[in-house]
Design a protein around this motif. Structure first.
Motif, PDB file in Angstrom:
ATOM      1  N   ALA A 186      -8.539  -4.105  -1.908  1.00  0.00           N
ATOM      2  CA  ALA A 186      -8.552  -5.211  -0.935  1.00  0.00           C
ATOM      3  C   ALA A 186      -8.898  -4.603   0.420  1.00  0.00           C
ATOM      4  CB  ALA A 186      -7.213  -5.928  -0.938  1.00  0.00           C
ATOM      5  N   GLY A 187      -7.883  -4.283   1.238  1.00  0.00           N
ATOM      6  CA  GLY A 187      -8.175  -3.622   2.514  1.00  0.00           C
ATOM      7  C   GLY A 187      -8.542  -2.158   2.334  1.00  0.00           C
ATOM      8  N   GLY A 188      -8.109  -1.588   1.239  1.00  0.00           N
ATOM      9  CA  GLY A 188      -8.405  -0.184   0.958  1.00  0.00           C
ATOM     10  C   GLY A 188      -7.571   0.800   1.766  1.00  0.00           C
ATOM     11  N   HIS A 189      -6.659   0.293   2.551  1.00  0.00           N
ATOM     12  CA  HIS A 189      -5.950   1.179   3.470  1.00  0.00           C
ATOM     13  C   HIS A 189      -4.828   1.972   2.818  1.00  0.00           C
ATOM     14  CE1 HIS A 189      -8.426   0.066   6.620  1.00  0.00           C
ATOM     15  NE2 HIS A 189      -7.609   0.323   7.611  1.00  0.00           N
ATOM     16  N   SER A 190      -4.453   1.605   1.634  1.00  0.00           N
ATOM     17  CA  SER A 190      -3.511   2.447   0.886  1.00  0.00           C
ATOM     18  C   SER A 190      -4.233   3.166  -0.242  1.00  0.00           C
ATOM     19  CB  SER A 190      -2.375   1.587   0.315  1.00  0.00           C
ATOM     20  OG  SER A 190      -1.587   1.097   1.364  1.00  0.00           O
ATOM     21  N   LEU A 191      -5.161   2.478  -0.866  1.00  0.00           N
ATOM     22  CA  LEU A 191      -5.839   3.065  -2.028  1.00  0.00           C
ATOM     23  C   LEU A 191      -6.803   4.192  -1.622  1.00  0.00           C
ATOM     24  CD1 LEU A 191      -6.373   3.087  -5.039  1.00  0.00           C
ATOM     25  CD2 LEU A 191      -8.051   1.254  -4.711  1.00  0.00           C
ATOM     26  N   LEU A 241      -2.475 -10.100  -8.160  1.00  0.00           N
ATOM     27  CA  LEU A 241      -1.529 -10.853  -7.339  1.00  0.00           C
ATOM     28  C   LEU A 241      -2.360 -11.887  -6.573  1.00  0.00           C
ATOM     29  CD1 LEU A 241       1.240  -9.161  -5.205  1.00  0.00           C
ATOM     30  CD2 LEU A 241       0.268 -11.355  -4.635  1.00  0.00           C
ATOM     31  N   GLY A 275       1.424  -0.522  11.205  1.00  0.00           N
ATOM     32  CA  GLY A 275       0.387   0.410  11.672  1.00  0.00           C
ATOM     33  C   GLY A 275      -0.148   0.077  13.050  1.00  0.00           C
ATOM     34  N   THR A 288      -3.937  -5.977   3.560  1.00  0.00           N
ATOM     35  CA  THR A 288      -3.592  -7.317   3.079  1.00  0.00           C
ATOM     36  C   THR A 288      -2.157  -7.365   2.568  1.00  0.00           C
ATOM     37  OG1 THR A 288      -4.306  -6.840   0.827  1.00  0.00           O
ATOM     38  CG2 THR A 288      -5.993  -7.668   2.365  1.00  0.00           C
ATOM     39  N   ASP A 343       6.491  -2.506   5.513  1.00  0.00           N
ATOM     40  CA  ASP A 343       7.284  -3.462   6.292  1.00  0.00           C
ATOM     41  C   ASP A 343       7.474  -4.811   5.599  1.00  0.00           C
ATOM     42  OD1 ASP A 343       7.736  -2.081   8.930  1.00  0.00           O
ATOM     43  OD2 ASP A 343       5.571  -1.861   8.741  1.00  0.00           O
ATOM     44  N   HIS A 351      -2.996  -8.618   7.545  1.00  0.00           N
ATOM     45  CA  HIS A 351      -1.752  -8.596   8.329  1.00  0.00           C
ATOM     46  C   HIS A 351      -1.942  -9.274   9.682  1.00  0.00           C
ATOM     47  CE1 HIS A 351      -0.632  -5.891   5.221  1.00  0.00           C
ATOM     48  NE2 HIS A 351      -1.138  -4.782   5.742  1.00  0.00           N
ATOM     49  N   TYR A 397       5.263   4.211   9.623  1.00  0.00           N
ATOM     50  CA  TYR A 397       5.893   3.345   8.617  1.00  0.00           C
ATOM     51  C   TYR A 397       7.371   3.174   8.999  1.00  0.00           C
ATOM     52  CZ  TYR A 397       2.016   3.288   5.261  1.00  0.00           C
ATOM     53  OH  TYR A 397       0.815   3.080   4.633  1.00  0.00           O
ATOM     54  N   LEU A 422      -8.239  -2.622  -8.347  1.00  0.00           N
ATOM     55  CA  LEU A 422      -8.658  -3.592  -7.339  1.00  0.00           C
ATOM     56  C   LEU A 422      -8.606  -2.900  -5.987  1.00  0.00           C
ATOM     57  CD1 LEU A 422      -6.508  -6.662  -8.428  1.00  0.00           C
ATOM     58  CD2 LEU A 422      -8.942  -6.267  -8.936  1.00  0.00           C
TER      59      LEU A 422
HETATM   60  C1  LIG Z   1      -2.997   4.443   9.360  1.00  0.00           C
HETATM   61  C2  LIG Z   1      -2.215   3.484   8.506  1.00  0.00           C
HETATM   62  C3  LIG Z   1      -0.990   3.062   8.954  1.00  0.00           C
HETATM   63  C4  LIG Z   1      -0.248   2.161   8.179  1.00  0.00           C
HETATM   64  N1  LIG Z   1       0.953   1.767   8.653  1.00  0.00           N
HETATM   65  C5  LIG Z   1       1.686   0.896   7.933  1.00  0.00           C
HETATM   66  C6  LIG Z   1       2.951   0.440   8.378  1.00  0.00           C
HETATM   67  O1  LIG Z   1       3.401   0.784   9.477  1.00  0.00           O
HETATM   68  N2  LIG Z   1       3.642  -0.407   7.606  1.00  0.00           N
HETATM   69  C7  LIG Z   1       3.144  -0.853   6.417  1.00  0.00           C
HETATM   70  O2  LIG Z   1       3.806  -1.643   5.765  1.00  0.00           O
HETATM   71  N3  LIG Z   1       1.963  -0.454   5.952  1.00  0.00           N
HETATM   72  C8  LIG Z   1       1.212   0.411   6.677  1.00  0.00           C
HETATM   73  N4  LIG Z   1      -0.015   0.805   6.205  1.00  0.00           N
HETATM   74  C9  LIG Z   1      -0.472   0.300   4.908  1.00  0.00           C
HETATM   75  C10 LIG Z   1      -1.223  -1.010   5.091  1.00  0.00           C
HETATM   76  O3  LIG Z   1      -0.323  -2.024   5.352  1.00  0.00           O
HETATM   77  C11 LIG Z   1      -2.014  -1.294   3.845  1.00  0.00           C
HETATM   78  O4  LIG Z   1      -3.081  -2.048   4.262  1.00  0.00           O
HETATM   79  C12 LIG Z   1      -1.322  -2.022   2.731  1.00  0.00           C
HETATM   80  O5  LIG Z   1      -0.196  -1.338   2.303  1.00  0.00           O
HETATM   81  C13 LIG Z   1      -2.205  -2.165   1.523  1.00  0.00           C
HETATM   82  O6  LIG Z   1      -3.095  -3.222   1.705  1.00  0.00           O
HETATM   83  P1  LIG Z   1      -4.608  -3.062   1.373  1.00  0.00           P
HETATM   84  O7  LIG Z   1      -5.182  -4.427   1.371  1.00  0.00           O
HETATM   85  O8  LIG Z   1      -5.217  -2.109   2.260  1.00  0.00           O
HETATM   86  O9  LIG Z   1      -4.543  -2.537  -0.138  1.00  0.00           O
HETATM   87  P2  LIG Z   1      -5.522  -1.550  -0.920  1.00  0.00           P
HETATM   88  O10 LIG Z   1      -5.451  -0.201  -0.370  1.00  0.00           O
HETATM   89  O11 LIG Z   1      -6.850  -2.179  -1.077  1.00  0.00           O
HETATM   90  O12 LIG Z   1      -4.803  -1.574  -2.319  1.00  0.00           O
HETATM   91  C14 LIG Z   1      -3.526  -1.025  -2.508  1.00  0.00           C
HETATM   92  C15 LIG Z   1      -3.113  -1.147  -3.956  1.00  0.00           C
HETATM   93  O13 LIG Z   1      -2.876  -2.505  -4.293  1.00  0.00           O
HETATM   94  C16 LIG Z   1      -3.736  -2.944  -5.327  1.00  0.00           C
HETATM   95  N5  LIG Z   1      -4.099  -4.315  -4.998  1.00  0.00           N
HETATM   96  C17 LIG Z   1      -4.644  -4.735  -3.826  1.00  0.00           C
HETATM   97  N6  LIG Z   1      -4.741  -6.072  -3.836  1.00  0.00           N
HETATM   98  C18 LIG Z   1      -4.240  -6.507  -5.029  1.00  0.00           C
HETATM   99  C19 LIG Z   1      -4.050  -7.781  -5.625  1.00  0.00           C
HETATM  100  N7  LIG Z   1      -4.377  -8.917  -4.993  1.00  0.00           N
HETATM  101  N8  LIG Z   1      -3.513  -7.834  -6.849  1.00  0.00           N
HETATM  102  C20 LIG Z   1      -3.150  -6.710  -7.496  1.00  0.00           C
HETATM  103  N9  LIG Z   1      -3.293  -5.478  -6.989  1.00  0.00           N
HETATM  104  C21 LIG Z   1      -3.832  -5.377  -5.752  1.00  0.00           C
HETATM  105  C22 LIG Z   1      -4.863  -1.958  -5.334  1.00  0.00           C
HETATM  106  O14 LIG Z   1      -5.440  -1.857  -6.619  1.00  0.00           O
HETATM  107  C23 LIG Z   1      -4.167  -0.692  -4.929  1.00  0.00           C
HETATM  108  O15 LIG Z   1      -3.523  -0.115  -6.028  1.00  0.00           O
HETATM  109  C24 LIG Z   1      -0.767   1.690   6.939  1.00  0.00           C
HETATM  110  C25 LIG Z   1      -2.009   2.125   6.491  1.00  0.00           C
HETATM  111  C26 LIG Z   1      -2.751   3.007   7.259  1.00  0.00           C
HETATM  112  C27 LIG Z   1      -4.085   3.453   6.770  1.00  0.00           C
END
Ligand SMILES: Cc1cc2nc3c(=O)[nH]c(=O)nc-3n(C[C@H](O)[C@H](O)[C@H](O)COP(=O)(O)OP(=O)(O)OC[C@H]3O[C@@H](n4cnc5c(N)ncnc54)[C@H](O)[C@@H]3O)c2cc1C
Lengths: 782, 285
Positions: B32-37, B167, B102, B111, B124, B78, B193, B30
């Protein structure tokens, strides 16, 4: 007409840069362009047993895969271009792709060229390399030890060079009342310009010409080196660097990668582009600093400095980079006495090979390292004899009437008024009040400190004769051609190669003022070996000093020719003609005049030129400075230390710099701010860390702490103005002063904050954990 | 930074996402925001064959109050969490944690579901959600189930989710009257982080006696953890500096800390102690 020099003219280059219209190497898109990716060694030290490229080569869209074996005999090795005299330097071969042995994580092993970057990247994963790993060594002192892994057969004990300089110090040190000794570690830093490195190359078979767009600070030097390495005649090579997004020294070097791209474009008769990603940049672009120093400072009990001795171990990395050997030797060893009067001094430097990324210039290059040790030593000396560090400085700083001052290494400091800069800085802080507050806070378990750095540096590189004498394999003069077009518009061709500093603006200010024409009538052309005849580039805070002087001289020549034509038009003799605000007129006579534009058009029409004057209006100058310039100043940092976490915060920062006349105060302030935070980056945050296997632990912005704006207070800047007597503009250079001055100012401030703990010295970076541990240890012992 | 090749589908509903996941649970991810994946994919540390984009599934987005809890859709970003009036008023620790993630760009895309499912040990939100006793609802082929946030965070980058599960939402019970909460963050100077992120939620009687307390720590330890020993110390009479210091010591003693080339376990423990102490102190007048 109002003068532009000295005013904050907005940067002319910004409109295109901040609206996405810049023309960077990665923006170059050529028909049929292919894309290169480089496979890099995952090991710090290994023998290559075999490389199997068949699967990669068979992928649809892969054009060609190159290995070191394929290129042996076709492409030369990458040489160093700085060979310090009498240093027994080992010019070890640096192949563009490793053939038998890889020597650092990031060493190139193969290159893929493919139709698109995605295929090229996928193909890297299909190349199978069999390695036999070897023991690695990343620390230069360990590398010199008996039994250490050896990198190059030609460099026993991994010693790349051994260089000494200075006069006899033995007697002074034997008789000195006080000798302070300290060891320093100046950690390795990773330069990070916004734009990573890139190269795009195009071969035109019709003319047998190869053009390379390149992220470089010195396109002509790259052309010369590429020509030698590739065996392509220099006049069939063109290097273009239009917009370059910063370099900080890391884009001086000639890298294997650009040689490969240039080679492939000709080999395939197809344009090839390569752009490194940030991860690649961390491991494969040159690093900076990385010294150990053993320092001794001699003085009298009442505070007179008498001499300094430095023994230094510099980490050169796995190979010698283009300017690498000159940085820890010439640019460091000759100025370790700093801004202080000292009869004797000596430097001894070992340059050492290790299994790490090669090191080269990084903003300040050698001078930050020298300034750091002398400024730290002065504080330690003051502490030892129980004097205020400020008093010791006042006592030993050169006085204005002592210039030109020849230091123990023979450098002739051009001009200076060090005490004036110090006085000015002291008006910007309340030193006595700070000391009172410090004592009061200390009683409550809170720790604040103040640190000084009364620095001098040598820049404006430099006289070519000196360049030759110190082993730099090039000249250091600069060229300028000023071409006035028939309509009075001016193009200036400069051999300097600004890459973010703003000389399109500051050079234009000079020229517009000198010719009395609007700034919009002046364009600065740089960064193209086909448009600019020759030049040595931008580094060592030389661009305004040497490049600006060349331009100013060329403009003078244009004016002299125009004066003769104007005199002819006005029917007076040239000696009687004055040129003011863009107008020629006979001395004292204002109603008979010829404007610069009127003279220009006559120069081109040539209907009625004076005898012996050729048509057109253009002049060139090749300016070779007679000395370096020596900017100086006083920086003062105030810090607080969190006793629970060891975290250091810079609470106030004052910088008084003397770079001679300020051409553009806004740009100078920008240079000073950027330099200061870069220097504080070394003091508090940055540091490359390798693990025992030679893996770079700090390989991304996730763990390598680049300083952020939010870490800093508003920096307060001011200037004193002491012109350099030996260049026509009087400027001294300001590109590196901030970085050079700020590191010791902040470290001195932190040590001052910790002085109640009896901590003498901590090595950089002063990370929270390091500071906390030091305080903890003292508390545990009590 | 080029990822391995993958296919991409955008889900319009939770049902789409579940169905497509079931087709190839191991090879799908999956997004969502893609910011970790996406960073993982670019570094080729992850190479899913197929991405299922749930960022626009409206039933996964939004914040509402329902039977004594604030219910947050997994796809809520967030920034919306940090700015939501009910969250700010009733769950300050959560709003603060979300607001300190971030930078604005990250908060606009990342997300809550992505953060919990990714399980970065320095994220966090887990600390704030643990301190606020949150649970998550998970949908899978066999229907829905719930887990406490503590049960989600199994190990670094390992969660209680199965590959074919989604989730769906996070439930945070609205704290009783007299409750307060706070999130204090010491960011890593490079990554931003949490090096130490401490969330504390307490319920105070008018005179100041503590009737309930939860303390959770992220960043400092190997995984985000509840400091139950510290909570025990906090419950009782009006808080004094000495008791706060004792609670902080208990939290530091309970956590599992690991050192690496850049920071020792001992220092992480110290940061944990200092920030627990500062966070609790911030809650008492
Ligand atoms: C520059 C930068 C700085 C950051 N700084 C911080 C920080 O200070 N503190 C902090 O906490 N985070 C930080 N992050 C991470 C940010 O919070 C991410 O957005 C978050 O961790 C993941 O959310 P996402 O929606 O982007 O997930 P995605 O990258 O889309 O997905 C992450 C993982 O979760 C899975 N997934 C997503 N949604 C679901 C769902 N509904 N059900 C099951 N699985 C799911 C995906 O398959 C993947 O494995 C930072 C990221 C970046 C790029």
């Amino acid at each position: 007409m109002s003068k532009l020099v000295g005013t904050p003219v907005k940067r002319r280059e910004d409109a295109r840069l901040i609206t996405g219209h810049g023309n960077f190497t990665d923006d170059v898109r050529l028909p049929g362009q292919a894309y290169a990716e480089i496979l890099r060694s995952p090991h710090a030290h290994a023998r290559i047993l075999s490389i199997d490229t068949t699967a990669a080569q068979a992928m649809p869209g892969v054009v060609k895969v190159y290995t070191g074996q394929d290129l042996a005999g076709r492409v030369g090795t990458v040489p160093t271009a700085w060979i310090p005299p009498a240093s027994d330097l080992k010019q070890v071969p640096h192949a563009v792709l490793a053939v038998e042995t890889v020597r650092y994580v990031g060493d190139g092993v193969a290159m893929v060229v493919a139709d698109d970057p995605y295929i090229a990247r996928d193909a890297l994963d299909r190349i199978v390399v069999e390695y036999q790993t070897l023991p690695a060594v990343t620390d230069q002192r360990e590398a010199m030890a008996e039994g250490a892994p050896q990198l190059h057969a030609d460099a026993p004990g991994n010693v790349a060079l051994h260089w000494t300089v200075g006069n006899d110090t033995d007697e002074v040190f034997a008789q000195a009342e006080v000798v302070v000794r300290q060891e320093f570690r100046q950690q390795r830093l990773i330069p990070n310009p916004m734009e990573p490195r890139a190269a795009t190359a195009q071969y035109l078979s019709a003319t047998d010409e190869l053009t390379v767009w390149l992220t470089t600070q010195n396109p002509h030097i790259h052309r010369l080196l590429l020509s030698g390495i590739l065996g392509i005649p220099e006049h069939r090579l063109r290097v273009i660097a239009v917009d370059v997004g910063g370099g900080f020294g890391s884009k001086i070097a000639c890298y294997p990668d650009e040689v490969l791209v240039a080679y492939a474009a000709r080999d395939l008769n197809r344009p090839v582009k390569w752009t490194e990603d940030r991860r690649e940049h961390f491991m494969a672009t040159t690093h900076g600093r990385d010294h150990y120093e053993e320092v001794e400072l001699a003085g009298s009990r009442d505070g007179v400095l008498q001499g300094i001795r430095v023994k230094s171990y510099a980490n050169m990395g796995a190979y010698l980079s283009t300017a690498g050997p000159g940085v820890p030797t010439i640019l460091f060893g000759l100025i370790v006495n700093g801004a202080y009067r000292m009869p004797v001094a000596s430097s001894e430097v070992f340059g050492v090979f290790t299994n790490t990324t090669p090191t080269d210039a990084y903003r300040g290059a050698g001078r930050p390292e020298a300034t750091y040790i002398i400024e730290r030593m002065v504080d330690l000396f003051a502490q030892t004899i129980g004097q205020d560090p400020l008093e010791v400085r006042r006592r030993n700083l050169l006085r204005a009437d002592e210039f030109p001052y020849t230091n123990p290494f023979g450098l002739a400091y051009d001009s200076g008024n060090y005490h004036a800069a110090l006085d000015q800085a002291l008006t910007m802080v309340d030193y006595p009040a700070f000391r009172q507050e410090q004592a009061a806070l200390r009683a409550q378990g809170q720790y604040v400190g103040i640190g000084f750095s009364t620095y001098v540096e040598m820049c404006g590189l430099g006289p070519s004769q000196v360049a030759g004498a110190v082993g730099f394999q090039g000249g250091l003069w600069e060229s300028a051609t000023v071409r006035v077009h028939p309509s009075g518009k001016v193009q200036v061709f400069t051999g300097a190669s600004p890459h973010g500093q703003g000389e399109e603006t500051t050079f234009s200010q000079l020229v517009a003022d000198q010719l009395g024409i609007p700034i919009d009538d002046v364009d600065i052309v740089h960064g193209d070996t086909a448009r600019v005849a020759m030049g040595w580039g931008t580094y060592g805070s030389r661009t305004m000093v040497v490049g600006g002087a060349a331009i100013s001289t060329a403009v003078d020549r244009v004016i002299e020719k125009a004066r003769r034509i104007a005199a002819h038009m006005l029917e007076v003799s040239p000696e009687d003609v004055v040129f003011e605000d863009g107008v020629f007129h006979p001395e004292g006579v204002l109603d008979r005049q010829a404007t610069f534009a009127e003279v220009t058009i006559q120069a081109y029409l040539a209907w009625n030129l004076p005898q012996g004057v050729e048509p057109s209006l253009e002049a060139s100058a090749y300016y070779d400075p007679t000395n370096f310039t020596y900017p100086f100043g006083t920086h003062i940092a105030q810090v607080s230390v969190d006793a629970d976490t060891g975290e250091v915060r810079v609470t106030k920062y004052v910088a008084v710099d003397d770079c001679g006349p300020v051409v553009n105060p806004m740009i100078v302030e920008g240079q000073v701010h950027g330099g200061i935070v870069q220097g504080i980056g070394q003091a508090l945050y940055e540091g490359a860390v390798y693990d025992d296997d030679g893996q770079l632990v700090t390989g991304s912005f996730m763990d390598y702490t680049m300083p952020r704006a939010r870490f800093f207070p508003q920096i307060e800047t001011a200037h004193t103005v002491t012109p350099s007597p030996h260049n026509p503009i009087g400027v001294k250079g300001v590109g590196e002063t901030g970085t050079i001055a700020s590191t010791p100012a902040v470290v001195n401030a932190v040590m001052d904050a910790l002085s109640g703990f009896g901590i003498q010295h901590l090595d950089m970076p002063l990370t929270p954990e390091k500071v906390w541990r030091a305080m903890q240890q003292v508390q545990d012992e009590q | 930074m080029i990822p391995a090749s993958f296919s991409y589908r955008r889900a319009e509903s939770l049902d789409d996402a579940l169905r497509w996941l079931a087709e190839d649970p191991q090879g799908s991810k999956l997004v969502a925001g893609g910011h970790s994946l996406l960073p993982l994919m670019k570094m080729r540390l992850a190479a899913p064959r197929r991405l299922i984009d749930i960022a626009r599934v409206s039933e996964l987005i939004g914040i509402r109050e329902q039977s004594g809890a604030i219910v947050i859709g997994a796809g809520t970003v967030h920034r919306d969490l940090a700015g939501h009036p009910d969250v700010r008023q009733k769950l300050p620790a959560l709003a603060e944690a979300a607001g300190k993630i971030g930078d604005l760009q990250v908060r606009n895309r990342g997300t809550i579901g992505g953060s919990l499912s990714h399980a970065d040990p320095s994220a966090d939100l887990p600390a704030a959600l643990m301190a606020l006793a949150a649970t998550v609802d998970i949908a899978g082929p066999a229907g829905e189930r719930s887990l406490a946030v503590e049960e989600m965070m199994v190990a670094p980058l390992v969660t209680g989710l199965a590959p074919d599960e989604v989730l769906v939402r996070v439930r945070v019970p609205i704290p009783a009257a007299g409750s307060r909460s706070v999130y204090l963050k010491h960011p890593h100077p490079a990554s931003g982080y949490a090096l130490a992120g401490v969330a504390v939620a307490v319920t105070l009687e008018p005179a100041g006696a503590v009737t309930a307390a939860r303390v959770a720590v992220t960043g400092a330890g190997v995984v985000p953890f509840r400091a139950t020993d510290a909570e025990t110390v906090l419950i009782g009479d009006r808080l004094t500096p000495a008791r706060i210091a004792e609670a902080a010591k208990a939290a530091a003693a309970a956590g599992e800390f690991a050192g690496d080339a850049l920071m020792s376990a001992e220092y992480r423990r110290q940061l944990c102690r200092v920030y627990v102490e500062r966070a609790i102190s911030a809650l008492v007048d």
